[in-house]
Design an enzyme around this catalytic site. Structure first.
Site, PDB file in Angstrom:
ATOM      1  N   SER A  32      -3.997 -11.012   5.322  1.00 49.95           N
ATOM      2  CA  SER A  32      -3.036 -10.685   6.375  1.00 49.95           C
ATOM      3  C   SER A  32      -2.245 -11.904   6.832  1.00 49.95           C
ATOM      4  O   SER A  32      -1.245 -11.777   7.532  1.00 49.95           O
ATOM      5  CB  SER A  32      -3.750 -10.044   7.580  1.00 49.95           C
ATOM      6  N   ILE A  35      -2.947 -18.256   2.899  1.00 51.29           N
ATOM      7  CA  ILE A  35      -2.859 -18.332   1.445  1.00 51.29           C
ATOM      8  C   ILE A  35      -2.876 -16.946   0.815  1.00 51.29           C
ATOM      9  O   ILE A  35      -2.098 -16.643  -0.091  1.00 51.29           O
ATOM     10  CB  ILE A  35      -3.991 -19.213   0.889  1.00 51.29           C
ATOM     11  N   GLY A  36      -3.768 -16.085   1.273  1.00 55.22           N
ATOM     12  CA  GLY A  36      -3.842 -14.732   0.717  1.00 55.22           C
ATOM     13  C   GLY A  36      -2.534 -13.975   0.867  1.00 55.22           C
ATOM     14  O   GLY A  36      -2.073 -13.302  -0.065  1.00 55.22           O
ATOM     15  N   LYS A  55     -10.149  -7.153   7.976  1.00 58.28           N
ATOM     16  CA  LYS A  55     -10.550  -6.597   9.267  1.00 58.28           C
ATOM     17  C   LYS A  55      -9.405  -6.493  10.263  1.00 58.28           C
ATOM     18  O   LYS A  55      -9.511  -5.762  11.239  1.00 58.28           O
ATOM     19  CB  LYS A  55     -11.653  -7.462   9.901  1.00 58.28           C
ATOM     20  N   ASP A  87     -14.449  -4.724   6.368  1.00 58.32           N
ATOM     21  CA  ASP A  87     -15.287  -5.896   6.603  1.00 58.32           C
ATOM     22  C   ASP A  87     -16.097  -6.101   5.331  1.00 58.32           C
ATOM     23  O   ASP A  87     -16.956  -5.260   4.996  1.00 58.32           O
ATOM     24  CB  ASP A  87     -16.205  -5.648   7.805  1.00 58.32           C
ATOM     25  N   TYR A 181     -21.583 -24.810   5.627  1.00 64.18           N
ATOM     26  CA  TYR A 181     -20.301 -24.351   5.097  1.00 64.18           C
ATOM     27  C   TYR A 181     -20.207 -24.621   3.598  1.00 64.18           C
ATOM     28  O   TYR A 181     -19.772 -23.756   2.827  1.00 64.18           O
ATOM     29  CB  TYR A 181     -19.134 -25.025   5.817  1.00 64.18           C
ATOM     30  N   LYS A 185     -19.478 -21.927   0.723  1.00 62.75           N
ATOM     31  CA  LYS A 185     -18.259 -21.999  -0.092  1.00 62.75           C
ATOM     32  C   LYS A 185     -18.606 -22.193  -1.558  1.00 62.75           C
ATOM     33  O   LYS A 185     -17.984 -21.588  -2.443  1.00 62.75           O
ATOM     34  CB  LYS A 185     -17.375 -23.143   0.405  1.00 62.75           C
TER      35      LYS A 185
END
Length: 306
Positions: A32, A35-36, A55, A87, A181, A185
């Site tokens: 939304s 990058i996406g 979401k 989600d 993290y 990742k």
């Protein structure tokens, strides 16, 4: 097969310059914004179908964009869009979103695992609920979305999975300060490593893509350094153009790689990166998780061009 950095992949991007994603169906987690969203618009300009599974059904008080505004922009750009409230931590929601995509567009050609959660805190400062969130979204979510799309990818023409995930460079410096993290990742990256080998003989390409430099996104502005960092970051368009170059390659010839955006585009013949920023001709700041060998490869290529 062992996963490779993209500078080890044979040349040949130039001949793909005219390739298109027209008519392909892209299923993307997140998307939304950031990058996406940029990758979605790049595909839409070709005439692709893009499913935004995220979401953000209603406007966020501090962040721009929803799945609905993203779909509006996708259709304005020339593609067809589908907004799917999802989600990716919830298996039933992922299955429902994939079923909607297949019902609407007849199949899935490309799966992009873009959704991610970030918190750069040390071990003592990381609450377990945040640890769980990062692992559920990043590692588990990538596995679940890929697993759910794969039955359709296996029937598709030139199928690709692309994870927005870093190279597996197991240096302590990438863990110190934010072990939780990095574990989460790198979980996405391990999906690339394992699934690429698992599905290479069945024709599904599985690759990772990661930026060489910081990218001007909400994560940069809200987590990694604010407006000052954003001003020395590149536009998400550089990652979108690199993703397009990867996704238009033959799947059987392009799998198991940890691609770096600038190296992908240099292989495609791009030499002027100023269009991606930062403004004022300043040098962009390097992203983290990028191996030293990759930086040396970029410097070597630039020297060879001079």
């Amino acid at each position: 097969m062992s996963a490779q950095f993209d500078d080890q992949v044979e040349p040949g991007w130039q001949e793909m310059a005219a390739a298109s994603l027209r008519g392909k169906t892209v299923f993307m987690s997140g998307g939304s914004r950031g990058i996406g969203y940029a990758i979605a618009l790049r595909a839409a300009r070709d005439g692709a179908n893009v499913v935004i599974a995220a979401k953000t059904d209603k406007p966020h008080p501090k962040l721009p964009g929803t799945i609905h505004t993203a779909v509006e922009d996708i259709e304005k750009a020339g593609g067809q869009g589908l907004a799917a409230v999802c989600d990716i931590r919830e298996e039933d929601q992922v299955k429902a979103a994939v079923e909607r995509a297949v019902e609407r567009f007849g199949g899935i050609n490309i799966c992009i695992n873009n959704a991610s959660a970030i918190q750069l805190t040390g071990t003592l400062e990381t609450e377990m609920r945040r640890y769980d969130l990062m692992n559920e979204v990043n590692a588990r979510g990538t596995f679940l979305v890929s697993k759910t799309c794969l039955p359709h990818l296996l029937k598709a023409e030139n199928p690709h999975i692309l994870n927005l995930a870093p190279p597996l460079d197991m240096k302590p410096k990438w863990f110190a300060g934010h072990t939780a993290y990095t574990m989460a990742k790198f979980g996405m990256s391990m999906c690339t490593l394992g699934m690429a080998e698992e599905f290479k003989d069945r024709g599904v390409a599985v690759n990772s893509l990661w930026p060489l430099t910081a990218i001007d996104t909400a994560a940069v502005r809200n987590v990694l350094g604010g407006d000052a960092m954003a001003k020395i970051s590149r536009s998400p368009d550089i990652v979108a153009d690199a993703a397009h170059a990867i996704l238009t390659r033959p799947a059987r010839e392009t799998t198991g790689n940890f691609f770096i955006d600038e190296l992908v585009l240099r292989d495609a013949g791009v030499t002027d990166f100023s269009v991606y920023g930062p403004e004022g001709g300043r040098d962009p700041v390097a992203d983290f998780f990028v191996p030293d060998a990759v930086f040396e490869s970029v410097h070597t290529r630039v020297r060879q061009m001079l």
